[in-house]
Scaffold this active site. Sequence first.
Site, PDB file in Angstrom:
ATOM      1  N   LYS A   1     -20.682  18.862 -15.001  1.00 53.52           N
ATOM      2  CA  LYS A   1     -21.421  18.902 -16.274  1.00 53.52           C
ATOM      3  C   LYS A   1     -20.947  20.098 -17.059  1.00 53.52           C
ATOM      4  O   LYS A   1     -20.508  21.102 -16.482  1.00 53.52           O
ATOM      5  CB  LYS A   1     -22.931  19.026 -16.020  1.00 53.52           C
ATOM      6  CG  LYS A   1     -23.772  18.504 -17.169  1.00 53.52           C
ATOM      7  CD  LYS A   1     -23.895  16.988 -17.117  1.00 53.52           C
ATOM      8  CE  LYS A   1     -24.725  16.445 -18.244  1.00 53.52           C
ATOM      9  NZ  LYS A   1     -25.015  15.026 -18.039  1.00 53.52           N
TER      10      LYS A   1
HETATM   11  P1  NAD Z   1     -29.808  12.375 -27.754  1.00 58.37           P
HETATM   12  O1  NAD Z   1     -29.489  13.714 -28.284  1.00 58.37           O
HETATM   13  O2  NAD Z   1     -29.090  11.174 -28.299  1.00 58.37           O
HETATM   14  O3  NAD Z   1     -31.389  12.079 -27.937  1.00 58.37           O
HETATM   15  C1  NAD Z   1     -32.375  12.920 -27.432  1.00 58.37           C
HETATM   16  C2  NAD Z   1     -33.726  12.489 -27.990  1.00 58.37           C
HETATM   17  O4  NAD Z   1     -34.745  13.301 -27.409  1.00 58.37           O
HETATM   18  C3  NAD Z   1     -33.841  12.669 -29.497  1.00 58.37           C
HETATM   19  O5  NAD Z   1     -34.695  11.670 -30.029  1.00 58.37           O
HETATM   20  C4  NAD Z   1     -34.502  14.042 -29.617  1.00 58.37           C
HETATM   21  O6  NAD Z   1     -35.204  14.179 -30.862  1.00 58.37           O
HETATM   22  C5  NAD Z   1     -35.452  14.016 -28.434  1.00 58.37           C
HETATM   23  N1  NAD Z   1     -35.741  15.357 -27.892  1.00 58.37           N
HETATM   24  C6  NAD Z   1     -34.873  16.369 -27.670  1.00 58.37           C
HETATM   25  N2  NAD Z   1     -35.522  17.438 -27.158  1.00 58.37           N
HETATM   26  C7  NAD Z   1     -36.817  17.076 -27.042  1.00 58.37           C
HETATM   27  C8  NAD Z   1     -37.988  17.728 -26.576  1.00 58.37           C
HETATM   28  N3  NAD Z   1     -37.937  18.997 -26.158  1.00 58.37           N
HETATM   29  N4  NAD Z   1     -39.161  17.045 -26.587  1.00 58.37           N
HETATM   30  C9  NAD Z   1     -39.203  15.768 -27.022  1.00 58.37           C
HETATM   31  N5  NAD Z   1     -38.143  15.104 -27.490  1.00 58.37           N
HETATM   32  C10 NAD Z   1     -36.964  15.748 -27.501  1.00 58.37           C
HETATM   33  O7  NAD Z   1     -29.626  12.495 -26.174  1.00 58.37           O
HETATM   34  P2  NAD Z   1     -29.440  11.302 -25.128  1.00 58.37           P
HETATM   35  O8  NAD Z   1     -27.992  11.078 -24.919  1.00 58.37           O
HETATM   36  O9  NAD Z   1     -30.334  10.164 -25.519  1.00 58.37           O
HETATM   37  O10 NAD Z   1     -29.976  12.005 -23.784  1.00 58.37           O
HETATM   38  C11 NAD Z   1     -31.360  12.053 -23.475  1.00 58.37           C
HETATM   39  C12 NAD Z   1     -31.508  12.347 -22.000  1.00 58.37           C
HETATM   40  O11 NAD Z   1     -30.841  11.340 -21.242  1.00 58.37           O
HETATM   41  C13 NAD Z   1     -30.918  13.675 -21.516  1.00 58.37           C
HETATM   42  O12 NAD Z   1     -31.708  14.141 -20.441  1.00 58.37           O
HETATM   43  C14 NAD Z   1     -29.544  13.270 -21.005  1.00 58.37           C
HETATM   44  O13 NAD Z   1     -29.024  14.184 -20.056  1.00 58.37           O
HETATM   45  C15 NAD Z   1     -29.891  11.943 -20.368  1.00 58.37           C
HETATM   46  N6  NAD Z   1     -28.764  11.022 -20.178  1.00 58.37           N
HETATM   47  C16 NAD Z   1     -27.998  10.610 -21.224  1.00 58.37           C
HETATM   48  C17 NAD Z   1     -26.969   9.707 -20.997  1.00 58.37           C
HETATM   49  C18 NAD Z   1     -26.149   9.139 -22.118  1.00 58.37           C
HETATM   50  O14 NAD Z   1     -25.300   8.274 -21.844  1.00 58.37           O
HETATM   51  N7  NAD Z   1     -26.348   9.544 -23.357  1.00 58.37           N
HETATM   52  C19 NAD Z   1     -26.700   9.263 -19.699  1.00 58.37           C
HETATM   53  C20 NAD Z   1     -27.508   9.703 -18.644  1.00 58.37           C
HETATM   54  C21 NAD Z   1     -28.543  10.584 -18.906  1.00 58.37           C
END
Ligand code: NAD
Length: 429
Positions: free
Chosen positions: A119
């Site tokens: 990561k």
């Molecule tokens: P992103 O930036 O596209 O979206 C994040 C969302 O969460 C947004 O709507 C944001 O406004 C909201 N957010 C951020 N901080 C917040 C908080 N403190 N309280 C409430 N809402 C909050 O990110 P993503 O890619 O959707 O990732 C979200 C989660 O999923 C993370 O934990 C990431 O590690 C995990 N994840 C993502 C992927 C991927 O393919 N994108 C894969 C596996 C895991």
Amino acid sequence: MANPMADDMRRFKATDEKNPFEAMSERFDRAAQLLGLDPDLYAVLRVPSRELKVYIPVKLDSGHIQVFEGYRVQHNFARGPAKGGIRYAPDVTLDEVKALSAWMTWKCAVVNVPFGGAKGGIICDPRQMSESELERLTRRYTAELLDFIGPDKDVPAPDMNTNEQTMAWIMDTYSMHARHTVTAIVTGKPIALGGSLGRREATGRGVLFTVNEAIKRFNLTPAQTSVVVQGSGNVGGIGASLMHEKGYKVVAISDIFGGIYNSNGLNIPDVLDYLKYTKSLEGYKEADYVSNSELLEIECDVLAPCATENQITSENADRIKCKILAEGANGPTTPKADKILHEKGIFVIPDILCNAGGVTVSYFEWVQDRMGYFWREDEVNQRLEEKMVASFVELSDLAELHNVDTRTAAYMLAIDRVAYDTKMRGIYA
Ligand code: NAD
């Protein structure tokens, strides 16, 4: 005689509920103990293989230089190249990146793809930076990592606040130094540059596939199932859209500022369009505006935290009122909260399975890049469904066999696979 494993375990007893690396280590310890893991393998697997800290000078639009701090942690290579996203956020910490790198190792092993875990993160506030500043930041960070990344070494991907454009810049920077185009250096790229169809939706689609399996255990159909989603980005927004499309009743969704709730269900495509144009969910018609903490406590069948870590802790776990917790985010639940949820009988789809759709299709993208032959979207989605359903079944069977909660079963499944491969290779010590 001293027992080094017991000493290490005492050292890793979580003291700070919200430290993600301690949370990961506590779960790892429990699963290792139940597996009776060999102490030598335990000593190797409980720590990352390599932690890199880089200082990244960037010329700002003002002409001044700002130096940013960035990390890349490579947790494990036993099963193949390390794999994991890069996160841009003001509150990134090395402990967070370490935990996320370990979760990648366990996640890849749960869905049985031939990758280890890594990561990366940069401490920055992308909302305060211009597109060209972000491009220079990304290119210089990539240059700092050149010796450590590569299609056979470590393959980055997007995470919070990074996207297809970020991956295109990494791919181009790496390729310029390699003197030829190396598409397999990153996944989550634009389709035109060697990306995979279905990759953008893969994590949300994986959440849907695991939820489809979990509701069967409660004799629910999608139409009978109410869903609350925290987060409306790549995972939450797309996950909510796909569930809406399949007939689930998505009653609440949020972004970082707050959420909206309507017990009769929300029109998710319309909500996401509204969010795109207004940049806030506040004021959306026929819905109550709620805070993120209120949203988590709404009574529903499926609660899907898809935003960030430490959302369900010992402070609010008792007030969570769902049947199924689908962890789209990484580390949304603390170990203390795990115990409370287990006592309440909540069925948890643990993060290292629930959000593994992204890395699964990243693996498909890497395979396609290396073959130079690209699959149809329905082929990608079908292969993803097969992997997610098979992993769900394997994990549920293991939980029943050992009479443990699903998170412990997921760690047991993953650690057992990585430990077996490490043992077969032998420890070069
Ligand atoms: P992103 O930036 O596209 O979206 C994040 C969302 O969460 C947004 O709507 C944001 O406004 C909201 N957010 C951020 N901080 C917040 C908080 N403190 N309280 C409430 N809402 C909050 O990110 P993503 O890619 O959707 O990732 C979200 C989660 O999923 C993370 O934990 C990431 O590690 C995990 N994840 C993502 C992927 C991927 O393919 N994108 C894969 C596996 C895991």
